[in-house]
Motif scaffolding. Structure first.
Motif, mmCIF file in Angstrom:
data_model
loop_
_atom_site.group_PDB
_atom_site.id
_atom_site.type_symbol
_atom_site.label_atom_id
_atom_site.label_comp_id
_atom_site.label_asym_id
_atom_site.label_seq_id
_atom_site.Cartn_x
_atom_site.Cartn_y
_atom_site.Cartn_z
ATOM 1 N N ILE A 57 1.067 -1.127 -0.033
ATOM 2 C CA ILE A 57 -0.013 0.462 -0.311
ATOM 3 C C ILE A 57 1.075 1.045 0.139
ATOM 4 O O ILE A 57 1.234 1.090 1.352
ATOM 5 C CB ILE A 57 -1.227 -0.211 1.002
ATOM 6 N N GLN A 70 -7.828 1.977 3.269
ATOM 7 C CA GLN A 70 -6.798 0.299 2.854
ATOM 8 C C GLN A 70 -5.917 -0.176 3.763
ATOM 9 O O GLN A 70 -6.469 -1.586 4.353
ATOM 10 C CB GLN A 70 -6.550 0.793 1.566
ATOM 11 N N ARG A 74 -6.829 -3.681 6.525
ATOM 12 C CA ARG A 74 -5.793 -4.858 6.023
ATOM 13 C C ARG A 74 -5.283 -5.484 7.354
ATOM 14 O O ARG A 74 -5.172 -5.320 8.764
ATOM 15 C CB ARG A 74 -4.457 -4.744 5.381
ATOM 16 N N PRO A 80 -6.150 -8.082 2.564
ATOM 17 C CA PRO A 80 -7.203 -7.056 2.899
ATOM 18 C C PRO A 80 -8.474 -7.957 3.177
ATOM 19 O O PRO A 80 -9.519 -8.704 2.883
ATOM 20 C CB PRO A 80 -7.379 -6.980 0.796
ATOM 21 N N ASP A 81 -8.994 -6.555 3.358
ATOM 22 C CA ASP A 81 -10.782 -6.564 3.946
ATOM 23 C C ASP A 81 -10.945 -7.548 5.095
ATOM 24 O O ASP A 81 -11.844 -7.773 5.593
ATOM 25 C CB ASP A 81 -11.543 -6.829 2.708
#
Length: 233
Positions: A57, A70, A74, A80-81
């Motif tokens: 990132i 974002q 993480r 991610p997410d």
């Protein structure tokens, strides 16, 4: 959470230096936001390289909000997410090169500052009062105003010069907190180890949280297996 323009806003300054350990910073930030605390964020130039290396990132001043969202979503394992959408309405970002920023002055109202992770170069700069960027300047101001400063140093081994700098910070009133995870809380995931360090940093700052299971004086607590999964219970 207090909006950035709320009257009487008193944030915690979070300084992110170039040491390895950007998941520690993310965990601290999420917990502060969950606790309803306002945050002023300073991300050093060196830490942007580390963040890119550890997570992929980028962190851009002009797009800091989307990059931060974002980053905070993480997980420490790189997925991610892992965490849900984070409310960033109470977060204010200051560019590391902005020495005219609010946190550069003692008259700017804040609760204190946490440097997480803190590199040895950052430790040296704060101990020597160099103020070469906003992160170091804000830390120096925090010390001179007798506010709480937590320095989560992330390096091993430590040489004699760095140890002297850490003693200097301790004598100046800072809390020196090595990024040293413990295992009695029953870690079953890398996020648990990260959250333990973040939780200890928040303990030192006096901010309530539920990032790890506390010691209760009973053996075997780490084998109970009732830790909530990363991202929520």
């Amino acid at each position: 959470m207090e909006h950035v323009n709320a009257p009487g806003r008193r944030p915690w300054i979070i300084g992110v230096s170039g040491a390895s350990g950007t998941p520690y910073a993310a965990s601290v930030l999420r917990a502060l936001i969950d606790a309803g605390e306002a945050v002023d964020l300073v991300v050093s130039r060196a830490s942007r390289l580390t963040l890119l290396d550890e997570t992929g990132i980028g962190f851009r001043d002009a797009h800091w909000r989307e990059d931060l969202a974002q980053w905070l979503a993480r997980g420490a394992d790189g997925k991610p997410d892992t965490f849900g959408e984070i409310d960033l309405s109470g977060v204010r970002h200051w560019a590391a090169g902005d020495l005219a920023a609010g946190p550069s002055s003692g008259s700017y109202p804040v609760k204190g500052m946490i440097i997480v992770p803190a590199s040895t170069a950052c430790v040296a700069g704060v101990a020597l009062g160099l103020s070469k960027d906003l992160l170091q300047r804000a830390a120096s101001v925090t010390l001179k105003e007798r506010r709480r400063l937590v320095v989560a140093v992330r390096e091993t081994p430590l040489n004699g010069q760095t140890l002297k700098h850490l003693v200097t910070l301790d004598e100046a009133g800072a809390v020196v907190l090595p990024a040293s995870p413990a295992f009695y809380a029953g870690a079953t995931h890398i996020q648990d180890l990260v959250d333990f360090v973040a939780g200890r940093a928040l303990d030192a700052a006096g901010v309530p949280h539920t990032l790890y299971r506390r010691w209760e004086g009973e053996l075997g607590g780490g084998s109970r297996g009732d830790q909530p999964p990363p991202g929520g219970a």
